[in-house]
Scaffold this motif. Structure first.
Motif, PDB file in Angstrom:
ATOM      1  N   ILE A  10       0.971  -1.250  -0.093  1.00  0.00           N
ATOM      2  CA  ILE A  10       0.024  -0.044   0.006  1.00  0.00           C
ATOM      3  C   ILE A  10       1.060   1.244   0.024  1.00  0.00           C
ATOM      4  O   ILE A  10       0.614   2.243  -0.693  1.00  0.00           O
ATOM      5  N   THR A  11       2.035   0.964   0.746  1.00  0.00           N
ATOM      6  CA  THR A  11       2.875   2.434   0.661  1.00  0.00           C
ATOM      7  C   THR A  11       3.565   2.735  -0.719  1.00  0.00           C
ATOM      8  O   THR A  11       3.714   3.816  -1.240  1.00  0.00           O
ATOM      9  N   MET A  12       4.074   1.514  -1.188  1.00  0.00           N
ATOM     10  CA  MET A  12       4.548   1.637  -2.652  1.00  0.00           C
ATOM     11  C   MET A  12       3.687   2.406  -3.656  1.00  0.00           C
ATOM     12  O   MET A  12       3.954   3.081  -4.540  1.00  0.00           O
ATOM     13  N   PHE A  13       2.330   1.542  -3.451  1.00  0.00           N
ATOM     14  CA  PHE A  13       1.129   2.149  -4.293  1.00  0.00           C
ATOM     15  C   PHE A  13       0.874   3.471  -4.170  1.00  0.00           C
ATOM     16  O   PHE A  13       1.056   4.323  -5.122  1.00  0.00           O
ATOM     17  N   ARG A  14       0.731   4.025  -2.844  1.00  0.00           N
ATOM     18  CA  ARG A  14       0.541   5.446  -2.634  1.00  0.00           C
ATOM     19  C   ARG A  14       1.585   6.474  -2.988  1.00  0.00           C
ATOM     20  O   ARG A  14       1.662   7.618  -3.271  1.00  0.00           O
ATOM     21  N   SER A  15       2.922   5.844  -2.971  1.00  0.00           N
ATOM     22  CA  SER A  15       4.117   6.762  -3.108  1.00  0.00           C
ATOM     23  C   SER A  15       4.555   6.622  -4.620  1.00  0.00           C
ATOM     24  O   SER A  15       5.368   7.540  -5.085  1.00  0.00           O
ATOM     25  N   ARG A  16       4.120   5.824  -5.476  1.00  0.00           N
ATOM     26  CA  ARG A  16       4.412   5.694  -6.990  1.00  0.00           C
ATOM     27  C   ARG A  16       4.665   6.977  -7.654  1.00  0.00           C
ATOM     28  O   ARG A  16       5.614   7.609  -8.157  1.00  0.00           O
ATOM     29  N   ARG A  17       3.705   7.944  -7.692  1.00  0.00           N
ATOM     30  CA  ARG A  17       3.542   9.179  -8.482  1.00  0.00           C
ATOM     31  C   ARG A  17       4.513   9.982  -7.857  1.00  0.00           C
ATOM     32  O   ARG A  17       4.888  10.858  -8.730  1.00  0.00           O
ATOM     33  N   PHE A  18       4.581  10.234  -6.627  1.00  0.00           N
ATOM     34  CA  PHE A  18       5.568  11.144  -6.045  1.00  0.00           C
ATOM     35  C   PHE A  18       6.851  10.906  -6.200  1.00  0.00           C
ATOM     36  O   PHE A  18       7.585  11.770  -6.539  1.00  0.00           O
ATOM     37  N   ILE A  19       7.306   9.522  -6.186  1.00  0.00           N
ATOM     38  CA  ILE A  19       8.727   9.230  -6.466  1.00  0.00           C
ATOM     39  C   ILE A  19       8.776   9.351  -7.949  1.00  0.00           C
ATOM     40  O   ILE A  19      10.133   9.988  -8.249  1.00  0.00           O
ATOM     41  N   ILE A  20       8.205   8.951  -8.868  1.00  0.00           N
ATOM     42  CA  ILE A  20       8.453   9.340 -10.075  1.00  0.00           C
ATOM     43  C   ILE A  20       8.543  10.658 -10.638  1.00  0.00           C
ATOM     44  O   ILE A  20       9.496  11.124 -11.180  1.00  0.00           O
ATOM     45  N   LYS A  21       7.698  11.695 -10.034  1.00  0.00           N
ATOM     46  CA  LYS A  21       7.556  13.112 -10.129  1.00  0.00           C
ATOM     47  C   LYS A  21       9.018  13.670  -9.635  1.00  0.00           C
ATOM     48  O   LYS A  21       9.562  14.521 -10.112  1.00  0.00           O
ATOM     49  N   ASN A  22       9.286  13.234  -8.678  1.00  0.00           N
ATOM     50  CA  ASN A  22      10.399  13.812  -7.941  1.00  0.00           C
ATOM     51  C   ASN A  22      12.104  13.014  -8.333  1.00  0.00           C
ATOM     52  O   ASN A  22      13.241  13.630  -8.061  1.00  0.00           O
ATOM     53  N   GLY A  24      12.152  10.606 -10.874  1.00  0.00           N
ATOM     54  CA  GLY A  24      12.141   9.977 -12.225  1.00  0.00           C
ATOM     55  C   GLY A  24      11.549   8.626 -12.359  1.00  0.00           C
ATOM     56  O   GLY A  24      11.794   7.690 -11.307  1.00  0.00           O
ATOM     57  N   ALA A  25      11.175   8.119 -13.575  1.00  0.00           N
ATOM     58  CA  ALA A  25      10.682   6.693 -13.931  1.00  0.00           C
ATOM     59  C   ALA A  25      11.801   5.929 -13.730  1.00  0.00           C
ATOM     60  O   ALA A  25      11.313   4.601 -13.333  1.00  0.00           O
ATOM     61  N   GLU A  26      12.837   5.994 -14.171  1.00  0.00           N
ATOM     62  CA  GLU A  26      14.015   4.933 -14.134  1.00  0.00           C
ATOM     63  C   GLU A  26      14.244   4.661 -12.617  1.00  0.00           C
ATOM     64  O   GLU A  26      14.535   3.406 -12.094  1.00  0.00           O
ATOM     65  N   PHE A  27      14.462   5.791 -11.906  1.00  0.00           N
ATOM     66  CA  PHE A  27      14.735   5.667 -10.314  1.00  0.00           C
ATOM     67  C   PHE A  27      13.463   4.565  -9.790  1.00  0.00           C
ATOM     68  O   PHE A  27      13.796   3.679  -8.859  1.00  0.00           O
ATOM     69  N   TRP A  28      12.387   5.112 -10.111  1.00  0.00           N
ATOM     70  CA  TRP A  28      11.170   4.240  -9.560  1.00  0.00           C
ATOM     71  C   TRP A  28      11.255   3.006  -9.858  1.00  0.00           C
ATOM     72  O   TRP A  28      11.127   2.046  -9.061  1.00  0.00           O
ATOM     73  N   GLN A  29      11.425   2.382 -11.168  1.00  0.00           N
ATOM     74  CA  GLN A  29      11.704   0.884 -11.623  1.00  0.00           C
ATOM     75  C   GLN A  29      13.021   0.423 -10.892  1.00  0.00           C
ATOM     76  O   GLN A  29      12.512  -0.814 -10.499  1.00  0.00           O
ATOM     77  N   LYS A  30      13.719   0.985 -10.714  1.00  0.00           N
ATOM     78  CA  LYS A  30      14.966   0.230  -9.874  1.00  0.00           C
ATOM     79  C   LYS A  30      14.941   0.230  -8.575  1.00  0.00           C
ATOM     80  O   LYS A  30      14.937  -0.761  -7.766  1.00  0.00           O
ATOM     81  N   PHE A  31      14.182   1.130  -7.942  1.00  0.00           N
ATOM     82  CA  PHE A  31      13.559   1.192  -6.330  1.00  0.00           C
ATOM     83  C   PHE A  31      12.730   0.085  -6.260  1.00  0.00           C
ATOM     84  O   PHE A  31      12.694  -0.639  -5.134  1.00  0.00           O
TER      85      PHE A  31
END
Length: 217
Positions: A10-22, A24-31
């Motif tokens: 649930i935390t990953m789901f809720r944080s996805r947009r924030f992490i990508i926005k701040n 980047g998408a590449e960071f999010w995928q690796k994270f």
């Protein structure tokens, strides 16, 4: 789905947009990939501490450790990792409408104080798991109580997995939780900062700042 996986997902789901926005998408995928790998490893090895009054706190440890270690591996500083985990917690907590958060905060603390005596008794009799919390408990009045935490299960796991660096920064999440749940919370000492205990004071109805006040860790 068990509580450990629920907290992580649930935390990953809720944080996805924030992490990508701040970040980047590449960071999010690796994270996402790396943190889940670490999380799964910890979960497979994680001992059950039983029906402890701290079992819900304990359930957050695998996620925090996995996130923190991955953030550092991906190049975030310790301070940046702390900030991001605080934001992820805020995103997760605010999944619940604020009116229900206040009720949940009250119920949780009232339940804690009712079960504290049994926890102390098990502690005296040496029946607590080695990963469980050792505490001193003081009831102050109808609205307030104090606990001195002498051993923290979260710190036990952080040390096991080489994530001590996240302390005491991650401990500041306590303020975020109390703030949104409408509880009073304060302390001046923290085990994660090398003190002899975490001297926590709780108020079932009270106020808590969103950010950690100077000197309160």
């Amino acid at each position: 789905m068990n509580i450990y996986k629920f907290i992580y997902n649930i935390t990953m789901f809720r944080s996805r947009r924030f992490i990508i926005k701040n970040y980047g998408a590449e960071f999010w995928q690796k994270f996402k990939t790396e943190s889940f790998s670490v999380f799964k490893k910890i979960l497979l090895e994680l001992p059950d501490i039983g029906k402890s009054i701290f079992s819900f706190n304990y359930a957050y440890a695998p996620s925090y450790i996995a996130w923190y270690k991955t953030m550092r591996k991906l190049g975030l500083s310790a301070e940046e990792a702390d900030d991001l985990i605080w934001k992820m917690n805020e995103k997760m907590i605010l999944t619940v409408p604020k009116i229900f958060l206040r009720s949940a905060g009250k119920i949780y603390l009232e339940s804690f104080r009712k079960k504290a005596a049994a926890h102390i008794e098990r502690q005296k009799n040496g029946k607590l798991h080695e990963n469980d919390w050792l505490i001193e408990y003081r009831n102050l009045n109808k609205n307030s109580f104090e606990i001195d935490i002498k051993r923290c299960g979260f710190i036990t796991l952080a040390k096991k997995y080489g994530a001590e660096e996240m302390l005491p920064g991650i401990c500041a999440v306590d303020y975020i939780v109390a703030h949104y749940m409408g509880n009073g919370f304060s302390r001046t000492k923290t085990l994660g900062d090398g003190d002899d205990c975490c001297n926590c004071r709780y108020e079932i109805k009270g106020k808590c700042p969103l950010q950690v006040p100077a000197g309160m860790k």
